[in-house]
Write a protein that holds these residues in place. Structure first.
Motif, PDB file in Angstrom:
ATOM      1  N   PHE A 202       0.830  -1.215   0.000  1.00 23.65           N
ATOM      2  CA  PHE A 202       0.000   0.000   0.000  1.00 23.65           C
ATOM      3  C   PHE A 202       0.865   1.267   0.000  1.00 23.65           C
ATOM      4  O   PHE A 202       0.615   2.227   0.736  1.00 23.65           O
ATOM      5  CB  PHE A 202      -0.979  -0.007   1.167  1.00 23.65           C
ATOM      6  CG  PHE A 202      -2.011  -1.089   1.062  1.00 23.65           C
ATOM      7  CD1 PHE A 202      -3.171  -0.916   0.320  1.00 23.65           C
ATOM      8  CD2 PHE A 202      -1.796  -2.317   1.675  1.00 23.65           C
ATOM      9  CE1 PHE A 202      -4.111  -1.924   0.198  1.00 23.65           C
ATOM     10  CE2 PHE A 202      -2.733  -3.348   1.555  1.00 23.65           C
ATOM     11  CZ  PHE A 202      -3.895  -3.145   0.814  1.00 23.65           C
ATOM     12  N   CYS A 203       1.906   1.206  -0.864  1.00 20.52           N
ATOM     13  CA  CYS A 203       2.808   2.334  -1.160  1.00 20.52           C
ATOM     14  C   CYS A 203       3.761   2.690  -0.018  1.00 20.52           C
ATOM     15  O   CYS A 203       4.475   3.703  -0.113  1.00 20.52           O
ATOM     16  CB  CYS A 203       2.015   3.573  -1.577  1.00 20.52           C
ATOM     17  SG  CYS A 203       1.093   3.331  -3.104  1.00 20.52           S
ATOM     18  N   THR A 204       3.813   1.889   1.022  1.00 21.90           N
ATOM     19  CA  THR A 204       4.764   2.163   2.107  1.00 21.90           C
ATOM     20  C   THR A 204       6.203   1.885   1.669  1.00 21.90           C
ATOM     21  O   THR A 204       7.147   2.391   2.292  1.00 21.90           O
ATOM     22  CB  THR A 204       4.439   1.317   3.351  1.00 21.90           C
ATOM     23  OG1 THR A 204       4.461  -0.074   2.994  1.00 21.90           O
ATOM     24  CG2 THR A 204       3.063   1.668   3.900  1.00 21.90           C
ATOM     25  N   GLN A 205       6.378   1.091   0.614  1.00 22.17           N
ATOM     26  CA  GLN A 205       7.714   0.778   0.110  1.00 22.17           C
ATOM     27  C   GLN A 205       8.002   1.475  -1.221  1.00 22.17           C
ATOM     28  O   GLN A 205       8.972   1.147  -1.900  1.00 22.17           O
ATOM     29  CB  GLN A 205       7.856  -0.740  -0.055  1.00 22.17           C
ATOM     30  CG  GLN A 205       7.707  -1.522   1.241  1.00 22.17           C
ATOM     31  CD  GLN A 205       7.819  -3.021   1.033  1.00 22.17           C
ATOM     32  OE1 GLN A 205       7.965  -3.508  -0.088  1.00 22.17           O
ATOM     33  NE2 GLN A 205       7.750  -3.771   2.131  1.00 22.17           N
ATOM     34  N   LEU A 206       7.159   2.448  -1.573  1.00 18.59           N
ATOM     35  CA  LEU A 206       7.327   3.160  -2.839  1.00 18.59           C
ATOM     36  C   LEU A 206       8.561   4.058  -2.790  1.00 18.59           C
ATOM     37  O   LEU A 206       8.763   4.811  -1.836  1.00 18.59           O
ATOM     38  CB  LEU A 206       6.089   4.002  -3.135  1.00 18.59           C
ATOM     39  CG  LEU A 206       6.115   4.859  -4.401  1.00 18.59           C
ATOM     40  CD1 LEU A 206       6.165   3.979  -5.645  1.00 18.59           C
ATOM     41  CD2 LEU A 206       4.895   5.777  -4.449  1.00 18.59           C
ATOM     42  N   GLN A 207       9.399   3.980  -3.841  1.00 24.72           N
ATOM     43  CA  GLN A 207      10.582   4.831  -3.937  1.00 24.72           C
ATOM     44  C   GLN A 207      10.197   6.155  -4.605  1.00 24.72           C
ATOM     45  O   GLN A 207       9.605   6.149  -5.692  1.00 24.72           O
ATOM     46  CB  GLN A 207      11.670   4.133  -4.763  1.00 24.72           C
ATOM     47  CG  GLN A 207      12.171   2.839  -4.135  1.00 24.72           C
ATOM     48  CD  GLN A 207      12.996   2.016  -5.105  1.00 24.72           C
ATOM     49  OE1 GLN A 207      12.466   1.185  -5.844  1.00 24.72           O
ATOM     50  NE2 GLN A 207      14.300   2.253  -5.107  1.00 24.72           N
TER      51      GLN A 207
END
Length: 291
Positions: A202-207
């Motif tokens: 849920f985009c917590t690991q999005l760069q």
């Protein structure tokens, strides 16, 4: 009818060339340290935003769909996104030009699905064209000096299967035949985005995009191999069918090879030239074929 077929061939050609531009924008982002899911998230996010605004503000498209249509389009969006995940993942294991070349196993898969499941009649000239393409791809495969990573090959084949299922499904699903190609394209991209949101927790690991260069690459991915490719391939499938559109997709690996030779200095051997010639012959046979 003739005019529709001409439009179908033109759209299929544009779809193939634009989809073959994936490595042109993805590889520079990889070199900047971006992971597969982050790259694909930005590709689909920008594509949905740009295309959605274009449809709403300029084409005045209504986005209304039924619950049944929503479910079907959600499934196709997931399938198409999985194809992207597998292909972009393969780029990290084998050369991009080689990956795009192996990806072209999908016309054979499309033909087999159409013949076995939907009992679609395939004229002899279509099989001849497909044979030319397969031989040409084999020559291209043998034209380089890079050893193949088996994991990369498996990922490309999974991408090809997903892509073939998407193409045949769009053609044969009656419940969505009345949906205009542009609206269908929008929903495929929108629902496909959910794959990367899930993969990125849920985009917590999005760069984050850290430069104008990576931002430009993300926009390039959104416009050329996504918006343009998806919309034109939908028109191609509707006007000339999934099998012919798939065979004309031979221009995808040719596009990747072109950028490899022109931009990255890859060798153009006699074997590669012969392979390209056979692929183009297959495409020409399809275009000239008349029922």
């Amino acid at each position: 009818m003739k005019n529709y077929k001409t439009k179908g061939y033109i759209n299929a050609i544009v779809a193939a060339i634009s989809y073959g531009m994936n490595p042109l924008f993805a590889l520079p982002m990889y070199s900047q340290g971006f992971g597969v899911n982050s790259v694909l998230f930005y590709r689909y996010l920008f594509a949905v935003l740009i295309y959605g605004l274009w449809l709403k503000l300029f084409k005045r498209t209504s986005f209304k769909i039924s619950l049944k249509e929503l479910f079907i389009l959600f499934v196709f969006g997931i399938i198409f996104s999985l194809s992207s995940v597998f292909l972009f993942g393969a780029f990290t294991y084998i050369p991009s030009g080689l990956a795009c070349t192996i990806l072209f196993a999908y016309p054979l898969i499309v033909a087999l699905i159409s013949r076995i499941i939907f009992k679609e009649h395939l004229p002899q000239i279509i099989w001849l064209a497909l044979s030319c393409v397969i031989i040409g791809i084999t020559l291209l495969y043998g034209g380089g000096t890079n050893s193949l990573n088996i994991k990369g090959v498996i990922l490309v084949l999974l991408s090809a299967i997903s892509y073939a299922v998407y193409m045949v499904g769009i053609k044969h699903t009656r419940a969505i035949r009345h949906i205009k190609p542009d609206k269908l394209t929008f929903y495929v991209m929108l629902f496909g985005l959910s794959v990367y949101i899930w993969n990125l927790k849920f985009c917590t690991q999005l760069q984050p995009l850290n430069s104008l260069f990576t931002l430009a690459c993300a926009f390039g991915l959104a416009i050329f191999p996504t918006i343009i490719s998806l919309e034109t391939i939908t028109f191609g499938i509707k006007f000339i069918g999934a099998t012919k559109t798939a065979i004309i997709g031979a221009l995808e690996p040719l596009t990747a090879l072109f950028f490899g030779v022109v931009l990255f200095g890859e060798n153009l051997t006699l074997k590669i030239i012969c392979g390209i010639g056979l692929i183009l012959l297959g495409v020409i046979l399809v275009i000239l074929h008349k029922k």
